[in-house]
Write an enzyme that holds these catalytic residues in place. Structure first.
Site, PDB file in Angstrom:
ATOM      1  N   VAL A  46       4.527  -4.594   8.884  1.00 59.17           N
ATOM      2  CA  VAL A  46       4.513  -3.362   8.094  1.00 59.17           C
ATOM      3  C   VAL A  46       4.042  -2.193   8.970  1.00 59.17           C
ATOM      4  O   VAL A  46       4.557  -1.069   8.845  1.00 59.17           O
ATOM      5  CB  VAL A  46       3.603  -3.513   6.848  1.00 59.17           C
ATOM      6  CG1 VAL A  46       3.500  -2.202   6.085  1.00 59.17           C
ATOM      7  CG2 VAL A  46       4.121  -4.623   5.937  1.00 59.17           C
ATOM      8  N   CYS A  47       3.094  -2.444   9.847  1.00 64.06           N
ATOM      9  CA  CYS A  47       2.476  -1.376  10.652  1.00 64.06           C
ATOM     10  C   CYS A  47       3.479  -0.495  11.399  1.00 64.06           C
ATOM     11  O   CYS A  47       3.373   0.737  11.321  1.00 64.06           O
ATOM     12  CB  CYS A  47       1.473  -1.975  11.628  1.00 64.06           C
ATOM     13  SG  CYS A  47       0.173  -2.946  10.828  1.00 64.06           S
TER      14      CYS A  47
END
Length: 187
Positions: A46-47
Site C-alpha cells: 500500500v505504501c
C-alpha cells in the site's frame, strides 16, 4: 490522550531526497506548514501507492507553503535502495525521513513496538511546530492526498481566521461558519 496542540519534540534524523542524504530536524518545520506521513515500511504494498499519490499532489502542497515528510522506521540507505528499484518511488521529490531508532514514531505515538514499524499516521503541523490535525489508519487502508490537501488548507484557514470554522468538505473560497448564539441549533 489527544495529540492536538502537542508540540513536536526536538529531533534530528537522516533523510533521502534529490538522490542525496541530509539531516532534518525540528527547526526545519518552524515557519511553515508540514505533514508527517508515517507508513509501515519500504518495499511493501500500500505504501508506494500512497507515496506516489502524495508526489502527484506535491506541487499543490508546496504552493500553500506545506512540506511533506514521509516517515518510516527504515534507514536512509533503505530509502535510497527503494528509490533506485521502484518506478513509483523514484518519482518522489519530498524528503523521506529515516527513523530506525523509532524517535519520531514514539513521539507521534504511532510505533507498533512488537513489529518495529509505524502505523499509517498522518499529522498536520502548524508553523509553530504543533500538531493541529491527525489520523491513524489501519495498516491495510491507504490514504488520499486530495483529502489531506483539503485538510491542510482548512487548518491554514482557521489558523488565520480564528473566529471562523470550516464545515464538512470545505474548500478554499467556499463559505465558512462563524459560531454565534444564533447559529446554535440552526444547522
Amino acid at each position: 490522550m489527544s495529540l492536538i496542540n502537542k508540540e513536536v519534540s526536538a529531533f534530528s534524523v537522516q533523510a533521502f531526497q534529490d538522490n542525496a542524504f541530509h539531516t532534518v530536524n525540528k527547526e526545519d518545520l518552524l515557519g511553515k506548514w508540514s505533514v508527517f506521513f508515517f507508513y509501515p515500511a519500504d518495499f511493501t504494498f500500500v505504501c508506494p501507492t500512497e507515496l506516489e499519490d502524495l508526489q502527484n499532489n506535491y506541487e499543490k502542497f508546496k504552493a500553500i507553503n506545506c512540506e511533506i515528510y514521509s516517515v518510516s522506521c527504515d534507514t536512509h540507505f533503505v530509502h535510497k535502495a527503494w528509490h533506485d528499484h521502484s518506478e513509483r518511488i523514484s518519482k518522489l521529490e519530498y524528503p523521506m525521513l529515516a527513523d530506525p531508532t523509532h524517535t519520531l514514531a514514539r513521539d507521534f505515538e504511532v510505533l507498533i513496538e512488537e513489529a518495529g514499524q509505524a502505523e499509517r499516521g498522518t499529522f498536520i503541523i502548524n508553523p509553530e511546530g504543533k500538531i493541529v490535525a491527525y489520523e491513524v489508519n489501519s495498516g491495510n487502508v491507504g490514504r488520499n492526498a486530495d483529502e489531506l490537501l483539503r485538510k491542510v488548507e482548512a487548518c491554514q484557514f482557521v489558523h488565520e481566521h480564528g473566529d471562523e470554522v470550516c464545515p464538512a468538505k470545505w474548500k478554499p473560497g467556499e463559505k465558512t461558519l462563524k459560531p454565534t448564539l444564533d447559529l446554535v441549533g440552526a444547522l
